[in-house]
Write an enzyme that holds these catalytic residues in place. Sequence first.
Site, PDB file in Angstrom:
ATOM      1  N   TYR A   1      40.498  27.367  57.846  1.00 26.39           N
ATOM      2  CA  TYR A   1      39.401  27.647  56.916  1.00 26.39           C
ATOM      3  C   TYR A   1      38.496  28.735  57.478  1.00 26.39           C
ATOM      4  O   TYR A   1      38.199  28.765  58.670  1.00 26.39           O
ATOM      5  CB  TYR A   1      38.564  26.391  56.629  1.00 26.39           C
TER       6      TYR A   1
ATOM      7  N   ASN B   1      35.956  21.142  54.066  1.00 24.54           N
ATOM      8  CA  ASN B   1      37.088  22.050  53.863  1.00 24.54           C
ATOM      9  C   ASN B   1      38.109  21.479  52.886  1.00 24.54           C
ATOM     10  O   ASN B   1      38.545  22.167  51.949  1.00 24.54           O
ATOM     11  CB  ASN B   1      37.765  22.351  55.202  1.00 24.54           C
TER      12      ASN B   1
ATOM     13  N   SER C   1      26.050  28.748  48.139  1.00 25.66           N
ATOM     14  CA  SER C   1      26.999  28.789  47.008  1.00 25.66           C
ATOM     15  C   SER C   1      26.553  27.886  45.873  1.00 25.66           C
ATOM     16  O   SER C   1      27.318  27.622  44.945  1.00 25.66           O
ATOM     17  CB  SER C   1      28.397  28.359  47.481  1.00 25.66           C
TER      18      SER C   1
ATOM     19  N   GLU D   1      37.062  46.027  20.667  1.00 29.00           N
ATOM     20  CA  GLU D   1      36.723  46.933  21.765  1.00 29.00           C
ATOM     21  C   GLU D   1      36.237  46.162  22.985  1.00 29.00           C
ATOM     22  O   GLU D   1      36.556  46.515  24.127  1.00 29.00           O
ATOM     23  CB  GLU D   1      35.649  47.927  21.305  1.00 29.00           C
TER      24      GLU D   1
ATOM     25  N   ASN E   1      32.449  48.896  12.437  1.00 30.01           N
ATOM     26  CA  ASN E   1      33.048  49.163  13.743  1.00 30.01           C
ATOM     27  C   ASN E   1      33.787  47.939  14.294  1.00 30.01           C
ATOM     28  O   ASN E   1      33.280  46.824  14.212  1.00 30.01           O
ATOM     29  CB  ASN E   1      31.959  49.578  14.739  1.00 30.01           C
TER      30      ASN E   1
ATOM     31  N   THR F   1      56.856  55.265  19.530  1.00 30.77           N
ATOM     32  CA  THR F   1      56.995  55.513  20.956  1.00 30.77           C
ATOM     33  C   THR F   1      56.100  56.713  21.251  1.00 30.77           C
ATOM     34  O   THR F   1      56.029  57.645  20.441  1.00 30.77           O
ATOM     35  CB  THR F   1      58.451  55.820  21.382  1.00 30.77           C
ATOM     36  N   HIS F   2      55.416  56.667  22.375  1.00 28.66           N
ATOM     37  CA  HIS F   2      54.446  57.715  22.715  1.00 28.66           C
ATOM     38  C   HIS F   2      53.361  57.852  21.642  1.00 28.66           C
ATOM     39  O   HIS F   2      52.750  58.910  21.505  1.00 28.66           O
ATOM     40  CB  HIS F   2      55.139  59.069  22.921  1.00 28.66           C
TER      41      HIS F   2
ATOM     42  N   GLN G   1      34.500  31.169  50.489  1.00 32.86           N
ATOM     43  CA  GLN G   1      33.426  30.798  49.576  1.00 32.86           C
ATOM     44  C   GLN G   1      33.258  31.849  48.482  1.00 32.86           C
ATOM     45  O   GLN G   1      32.926  31.530  47.339  1.00 32.86           O
ATOM     46  CB  GLN G   1      32.116  30.647  50.345  1.00 32.86           C
TER      47      GLN G   1
END
Length: 492
Positions: free
Chosen positions: A316, A109, A24, A289, A284, A154-155, A321
């Site tokens: 644990y 832990n 890790s 976006e 753009n 709406t919609h 991890q």
Amino acid sequence: MSDILRRGRLDSLPDEEIMRYTSSMEDDKWIFDSDVLVDFAHTVMLKEQGIVPADDCAKILDGLKRIREEGIDSLDHSYEDIHISLEARLIDMAGEDVGGRMHSGRSRNDEVATCIRLRLRKEVLELAEEMLQLVNTMAKIASKNYDTIMPGYTHLQHAQPTTLAHHIMGHTESLGRDVERILGCLDRINRCPLGAAAFASTGFPIDRSRTAELLGFEEVMQNSMDAVSGRDFLLETASVLANIMIELSRISEELVLWSSTEFGFIELSDQYASTSSIMPQKKNPDTAELVRGKSGIAVGSLMSLLTVCKSLPMSYNRDMQDASPHIWKSVETTRASVRIMAGMLDSMKINNNAMKVQASTGFTTATELADTLVRECGIPFRTAHQIVGILAKGDVEPTLEDVEAVGRTVLGESLTEKGLNEDMVKQALDPMLNIQKRKVTGGPGPEAMKISIDNFGIKTGMWTEEVERIRDHTTDSIEKLMQVVEYYIQQK
């Protein structure tokens, strides 16, 4: 074997592929500084409890201070995680007879659970500050646009006239609830698992309240099993992050639509736009976006965390991890998106005229005309709804004569004889008068909006005070910890 963790019980090292799969270290970069702080606090407590001699404590703290200054890149990345790598480096510097004492009364832990909470507290606290900046920016835009008429939808169809202030504050109130959720998260993040050890605490006479105090935690977690295995604070935080990103995605969608030629309501700053590699006329809304698209990262991280944490037995398990990378990716993306959105909104240009023209397009005042028939003529709303619905089939704005003709067809009676006149019809068809009449709490009327924004300002003030309180408490605690560290180092 030189691996300080494996040399006792295990006789061999993992091969390179296994090491890459189980390590890790790459994700532990997030918690490097937190790990050192946890080591500082734990060592100070061990000394104060008489578990580690003062001279050894000073050498450990001095070694940790040097490791912190050198940074994570100075550690041996062949170890499976940062905790063992850091401890191995300390032992190299101070010798095992000294450095090997640091881990007394502690497990990886409870150590990792504390490190994650410590770093996540910092990230979420800074997110809270960034969210407050965003909602304050939005409230400021709203306060300048009480009279900026626009169509409400709406919609995604023209529905009723409203104002930009009303529309913007709808998003602002939603994000405000996310600020409240963040503060709730902080409360549950800010609880200290250190001292739970592997899961059954320890026989050493440690002082868990002292380490919690040194690290700025509000309280100690009461069950040592829950302390090391509970990851609900990650799930809760990931859920809040996903919620924020979904709201930002909704705003982004509108910015994309509103900046199109078909709408023309706004123009984004050039900073937040791109152009085409082939079409030179293009501007753009790429940044909006991307915010819309990056909501998938937060949603995906939440789903991944839920899947990692489901069905795990106490206490644990190594599966945990794989939880951390998802929360770091989500919090990093969300914080950046919040900052970007604040800048994008603050710098956009608003086309008031385009909004005003569209506010009355599509017979958006139909509801008020129906309400007028109910109020002035005493007919049921459902009957008024039918009359105006028939009028809506026409391509032009209805006149008093049009209303009267349809009214006679539906009712068999004269609406003018019931009190309707030309002025009433004209007022009902005026978008601004429509808005001004809607002055109930939560409505778009300027009076109602001013009250709404003022009330929101009171709430943001309270949230700001709470964020500052937490910030001051955690900052003061870490500063005091470092003062204690420096004091004990001088005791060599």
